[in-house]
Design an enzyme around this catalytic site. Structure first.
Site, PDB file in Angstrom:
ATOM      1  N   ALA A 170       0.773  -1.127   0.020  1.00 51.46           N
ATOM      2  CA  ALA A 170       0.087  -0.096   0.009  1.00 51.46           C
ATOM      3  C   ALA A 170       0.782   1.250   0.128  1.00 51.46           C
ATOM      4  CB  ALA A 170      -0.808  -0.096   1.172  1.00 51.46           C
ATOM      5  N   SER A 171       0.587   2.100   0.857  1.00 54.05           N
ATOM      6  CA  SER A 171       1.225   3.523   0.863  1.00 54.05           C
ATOM      7  C   SER A 171       2.676   3.480   1.409  1.00 54.05           C
ATOM      8  CB  SER A 171       0.443   4.488   1.946  1.00 54.05           C
ATOM      9  OG  SER A 171      -0.777   4.624   1.242  1.00 54.05           O
ATOM     10  N   ILE A 172       3.425   2.219   1.713  1.00 55.38           N
ATOM     11  CA  ILE A 172       4.942   2.314   1.749  1.00 55.38           C
ATOM     12  C   ILE A 172       5.305   2.537   0.438  1.00 55.38           C
ATOM     13  CG2 ILE A 172       6.592   0.955   2.455  1.00 55.38           C
ATOM     14  CD1 ILE A 172       4.969  -0.499   4.494  1.00 55.38           C
TER      15      ILE A 172
END
Length: 547
Positions: A163-165
């Protein structure tokens, strides 16, 4: 035949001296007993023949005969590792605990128990954790199932959505281009991507820059399209925060006179009234937004811009923080134009340099070994598979797959670059970091007017959330400096946390970077908050490390 007979009769030799040329006959005679006859030789031959037959038969059957207990070899090292604890290749599905993990047995046991609790509490099918200490992986483990239907257990090699990593990965591409002089962070984005139209806010012409996009200060929307709802929510949060700040300051000052008490009471009443009047209606969360479930395939980042490029800005750039994955879609287009390469090609080169061999963009067609399935609970509280989604519109902001091992490598590369400048004077042989120390300091410096939703103590920096070191009272809570990023996608949650060692300049001579704890956790269930769990695990390992 002679060699085989020798192998069988070898144990008959005296342990401490040479074998006598007369064998048992000489020993018998030296003992003063009557001489042995020739029948003894025949008996010995028969006995040797039987023993040899048993040995050969056992070898043919492939079965090793059980050995009786023996006394320990006095020449063997008492510190020798048992065979079952020898480390295997990191990609082996049967990788045992690393030898160093015995130093962190208490932290591993405590952290495993914590993860079991979190997993059971949220009902997650599977969860995978990895921990490194001072650049070395000391623990990785999977709990539960990567695939519930086929009963495939999670393991360290399990591949999940991070995801947002992905935003932190994209930041490395931007930083490399900036270091090479190919990217200016402070000029309008139209210099690189003229397809993105110039913007106005309340009739005033404004500029969106790369730096503002990185820290979510551009004013570009997230998944929520209703500007009114977003502004109401921001106003409500601001008033609530102001109320909490006033209460804290007044409590810190201690007792006040009656006049101050009356003023405090009146202020509280006014703030409560404002909060009640400005409280927004029920706002959809990200997982209720239709754009999160897009199934359309986009060929490149420029094409993805059509989703939002003509929408108005929600705020004046630089004035307010508004987390936006679409802002990173625009950043991917900037990477393409500044590098002259396709975004995914440029990222794969970075992954190769960082030895992140299992990190790839998520696509449905390719066969990706050890890829997990992703889950959610429906309205009847039953576990179901998530719907199919195509993340090609947001690879830069939330579309990559990876493992905990690759995320640990990434975290250590960032920590090394952050610390190597401190060690240069004491160790001139150190290799340079993937990013320069000044670049890493810039990336991990909190930016004004930003927020860190997963830890209110911190601020957003450049594609990382950062909490600074702070201690308000003596012998009380000490806030450690750390950097992290969480992620939430359809059927997935993640976190990567870096806890640097608090270095003492007087002891740098005996150390080499990276120094600190890295924790990565990935989970195949959405809406699982993992940052506080990762921080607790990091502190547990830091405690064992100091001990």
């Amino acid at each position: 035949m002679y060699r085989l007979l020798s192998a069988v009769t070898a144990p008959a030799a005296a342990p401490g001296g040479l074998a006598s040329s007369c064998g048992r006959r000489g020993v018998h005679q030296r003992a003063g007993l009557p001489p042995l006859g020739h029948g003894w030789v025949g008996g010995l031959g028969l006995g040797l023949g039987l023993a040899l037959g048993v040995k050969l038969a056992g070898g043919l059957r492939g079965a090793a005969p059980a050995q009786p207990p023996t006394a320990p070899d006095p020449e063997a090292s008492p510190l020798a590792e048992p065979p079952q604890e020898q480390s295997l290749a990191p990609w082996s599905p049967q990788t045992p605990a690393l030898p160093r993990s015995r130093c962190f047995a208490r932290a591993i046991e405590s952290s495993r128990d914590l993860l079991h609790r979190i997993k059971d509490e949220v009902g997650a099918p599977g969860i995978v954790v990895g921990v490194s200490v001072d650049g070395k992986e000391v623990w990785s483990e999977g709990l539960g199932y990567a695939d519930v239907e086929n009963r495939v257990p999670c393991k360290p090699e399990t591949v999940m959505r991070i995801a947002s990593i992905s935003k932190s990965l994209t930041m490395v591409a931007l930083a490399k281009l900036w270091e090479a002089g190919k990217l200016d962070l402070d000029i309008p984005v139209q210099h690189y991507v003229p397809e993105f139209p110039e913007k106005e806010y309340e009739g005033e012409k404004v500029s969106v820059t790369t730096r503002l996009l990185i820290s979510h200060l551009s004013g570009i929307r997230h998944y929520e399209k209703d500007m009114k709802k977003v502004k109401e929510e921001k106003a409500y949060k601001a008033l609530k925060m102001m109320k909490e700040t006033v209460a804290f300051e007044q409590e810190k000052e201690g007792k006040s006179n009656e006049k101050n008490d009356f003023t405090k009471f009146k202020t509280e009443q006014e703030n409560e009234a404002k909060c009640r009047n400005s409280k927004p209606g029920k706002k959809k969360n990200d997982f209720e937004q239709g754009e999160l479930y897009l199934k359309e395939k986009f060929e490149n980042s420029i094409e993805s811009l059509k989703l939002f490029k003509n929408d108005p800005l929600f705020f004046k750039p630089g004035s307010q923080f508004l987390y936006s994955t679409f802002g990173y879609t625009l950043l991917a287009a900037i990477v393409e134009r500044a590098s002259g390469c396709k975004y995914l090609d440029y990222m794969q080169k970075i992954f190769h340099d960082l030895d992140m061999l299992t990190t790839v963009q998520e696509e449905n067609e390719p066969v990706i070994y050890n890829r997990a399935r992703f889950y959610v609970y429906n309205k009847k509280k039953r576990l179901v598979n998530t719907p199919y989604v195509d993340n090609s519109y947001k690879w830069a902001g939330g579309g990559f797959l990876s493992t905990v091992g690759d995320l640990l490598k990434f975290g250590n590369a960032m920590l090394y670059g952050y610390q190597v400048g401190l060690f240069k004077n004491s160790n001139e042989n150190l290799l340079p970091g993937y990013l320069k120390p000044e670049t890493m300091v810039m990336m991990w410096t909190p930016v004004p007017n930003t927020e860190m939703s997963w830890d209110k103590e911190g601020k957003y920096a450049m594609a990382w959330g950062v909490v600074e070191k702070k201690q308000t009272y003596g012998s009380c809570r000490k806030q450690r400096h750390y950097a992290s990023h969480t992620g939430g996608a359809v059927g997935a949650s993640s976190v990567l946390l870096v806890l640097p060692e608090e270095l003492d300049t007087e002891t740098l001579n005996n150390k080499v970077p990276p120094r600190g704890i890295i924790v990565s956790i990935i989970c195949n269930m959405q809406s699982v908050g993992l940052n506080s769990t990762a921080l607790k695990i990091a502190l547990e390992f830091d405690k064992d490390r100091l001990d």
